[in-house]
Design a protein around this motif. Structure first.
Motif, PDB file in Angstrom:
ATOM      1  N   ARG A  80     -50.070  -8.692  27.108  1.00 39.25           N
ATOM      2  CA  ARG A  80     -50.227  -8.023  28.399  1.00 39.25           C
ATOM      3  C   ARG A  80     -50.345  -6.515  28.173  1.00 39.25           C
ATOM      4  N   LEU A  81     -50.914  -5.853  29.143  1.00 40.39           N
ATOM      5  CA  LEU A  81     -51.015  -4.402  29.182  1.00 40.39           C
ATOM      6  C   LEU A  81     -49.932  -3.855  30.100  1.00 40.39           C
ATOM      7  N   ALA A  82     -49.336  -2.743  29.711  1.00 37.88           N
ATOM      8  CA  ALA A  82     -48.386  -2.034  30.559  1.00 37.88           C
ATOM      9  C   ALA A  82     -48.593  -0.546  30.341  1.00 37.88           C
ATOM     10  N   THR A 104     -53.401  -8.154  33.826  1.00 38.30           N
ATOM     11  CA  THR A 104     -54.249  -8.158  32.623  1.00 38.30           C
ATOM     12  C   THR A 104     -55.243  -9.308  32.656  1.00 38.30           C
ATOM     13  N   GLU A 105     -56.500  -8.977  32.355  1.00 38.63           N
ATOM     14  CA  GLU A 105     -57.563  -9.991  32.342  1.00 38.63           C
ATOM     15  C   GLU A 105     -57.780 -10.564  30.944  1.00 38.63           C
ATOM     16  N   MET A 106     -57.675  -9.689  29.921  1.00 39.14           N
ATOM     17  CA  MET A 106     -57.953 -10.136  28.556  1.00 39.14           C
ATOM     18  C   MET A 106     -57.214  -9.257  27.561  1.00 39.14           C
ATOM     19  N   VAL A 107     -56.831  -9.840  26.436  1.00 37.60           N
ATOM     20  CA  VAL A 107     -56.285  -9.106  25.299  1.00 37.60           C
ATOM     21  C   VAL A 107     -56.927  -9.661  24.038  1.00 37.60           C
ATOM     22  N   TRP A 108     -57.071  -8.827  23.012  1.00 41.50           N
ATOM     23  CA  TRP A 108     -57.654  -9.304  21.765  1.00 41.50           C
ATOM     24  C   TRP A 108     -57.171  -8.460  20.600  1.00 41.50           C
ATOM     25  N   LEU A 109     -57.298  -9.019  19.401  1.00 40.35           N
ATOM     26  CA  LEU A 109     -56.959  -8.332  18.155  1.00 40.35           C
ATOM     27  C   LEU A 109     -58.175  -8.341  17.249  1.00 40.35           C
ATOM     28  N   ILE A 158     -56.207  -3.323  18.882  1.00 34.72           N
ATOM     29  CA  ILE A 158     -55.611  -4.148  19.921  1.00 34.72           C
ATOM     30  C   ILE A 158     -56.306  -3.798  21.230  1.00 34.72           C
ATOM     31  N   GLY A 159     -57.052  -4.747  21.775  1.00 36.07           N
ATOM     32  CA  GLY A 159     -57.809  -4.505  22.996  1.00 36.07           C
ATOM     33  C   GLY A 159     -57.141  -5.123  24.208  1.00 36.07           C
ATOM     34  N   MET A 160     -57.202  -4.411  25.329  1.00 35.47           N
ATOM     35  CA  MET A 160     -56.628  -4.900  26.583  1.00 35.47           C
ATOM     36  C   MET A 160     -57.564  -4.527  27.717  1.00 35.47           C
ATOM     37  N   LYS A 161     -57.751  -5.438  28.652  1.00 38.18           N
ATOM     38  CA  LYS A 161     -58.592  -5.156  29.819  1.00 38.18           C
ATOM     39  C   LYS A 161     -57.796  -5.475  31.073  1.00 38.18           C
ATOM     40  N   ALA A 162     -57.601  -4.452  31.910  1.00 42.99           N
ATOM     41  CA  ALA A 162     -56.940  -4.658  33.190  1.00 42.99           C
ATOM     42  C   ALA A 162     -57.869  -5.439  34.114  1.00 42.99           C
ATOM     43  N   SER A 163     -57.300  -6.211  35.011  1.00 43.03           N
ATOM     44  CA  SER A 163     -58.109  -7.032  35.912  1.00 43.03           C
ATOM     45  C   SER A 163     -59.034  -6.186  36.777  1.00 43.03           C
TER      46      SER A 163
END
Length: 203
Positions: A80-82, A104-109, A158-163
């Motif tokens: 999750r993103l915070a 959070t819509e997506m996370v990736w490594l 480390i990728g994160m995309k908020a909704s």
């Protein structure tokens, strides 16, 4: 006009893509191990990453999550993103309760020179048992590349995309783990691999 043409050509040659600004971060990890009937069934790392402070007025991105290898077909990605105020970090009074979770819509490594984690064919992103987190099944090669980066002490992304976000938030850094933790992870992976071979049907 030229910018539109370049964007169109890039889409044609490279398929779906996501843009994101890379920010340096402090990244740490702890070993995860799962047992079934006394045998190791999966190994992984719980990860956290905090964006580097550039200004006391910054709002910093924070990643919390984990990944694990589970079988020849792949493993599990969760996160999750915070956000947190840089002033709270600089004051030295940080507490996890200060984190403000972001939907959070997506996370990736992604390890250097390897593909990023992505959905396994036929799978979709699901809510995790932990509120605010998402999870999905992903092919094995990307996870193996991240594990190699941990042992080789090379940076990962480390990728994160908020909704409601248009772009990915991407943090990068070396995963800090003690030699003892790395030894425990290596031992877990050896047992995991041995148990996979043991379960494999005889030819």
């Amino acid at each position: 006009m030229l910018r539109t043409l370049i964007a169109s050509l890039f889409a044609l040659c490279c398929g779906v893509s996501y843009a994101g600004v890379l920010s340096k971060a402090s990244v740490g990890g702890q070993v995860q191990q799962f047992l079934s009937d006394g045998k190791v069934t999966s190994c992984g790392i719980t990860l956290y990453a905090l964006e580097e402070v550039k200004s006391p007025s910054d709002v910093l991105s924070v990643f919390n999550g984990a990944f694990m290898v589970a079988g020849p077909a792949g493993g599990l990605m969760k996160g999750r993103l915070a956000t947190v105020s840089a002033s709270q970090i600089l004051a030295g009074n940080f507490d996890p309760a200060m984190l403000r979770p972001v939907k959070t819509e997506m996370v990736w490594l992604k390890a250097q020179g390897a593909e990023a984690t992505m959905l396994s064919p036929g799978q979709k992103v699901l809510p995790s048992d932990d509120p605010g987190y998402i999870t999905y099944l992903t092919p094995l090669p990307a996870l193996v590349a991240v594990l190699s980066a941990v042992f080789e002490e090379t940076p990962i992304q480390i990728g994160m995309k908020a909704s409601d976000g248009k772009f990915d938030i991407v943090l990068f850094g070396k995963v800090v783990m003690s030699d003892e933790d790395k030894a425990a992870l290596a031992a877990c992976l050896r047992e995991w691999k041995s148990n996979l071979v043991e379960k494999a049907p005889a030819l």
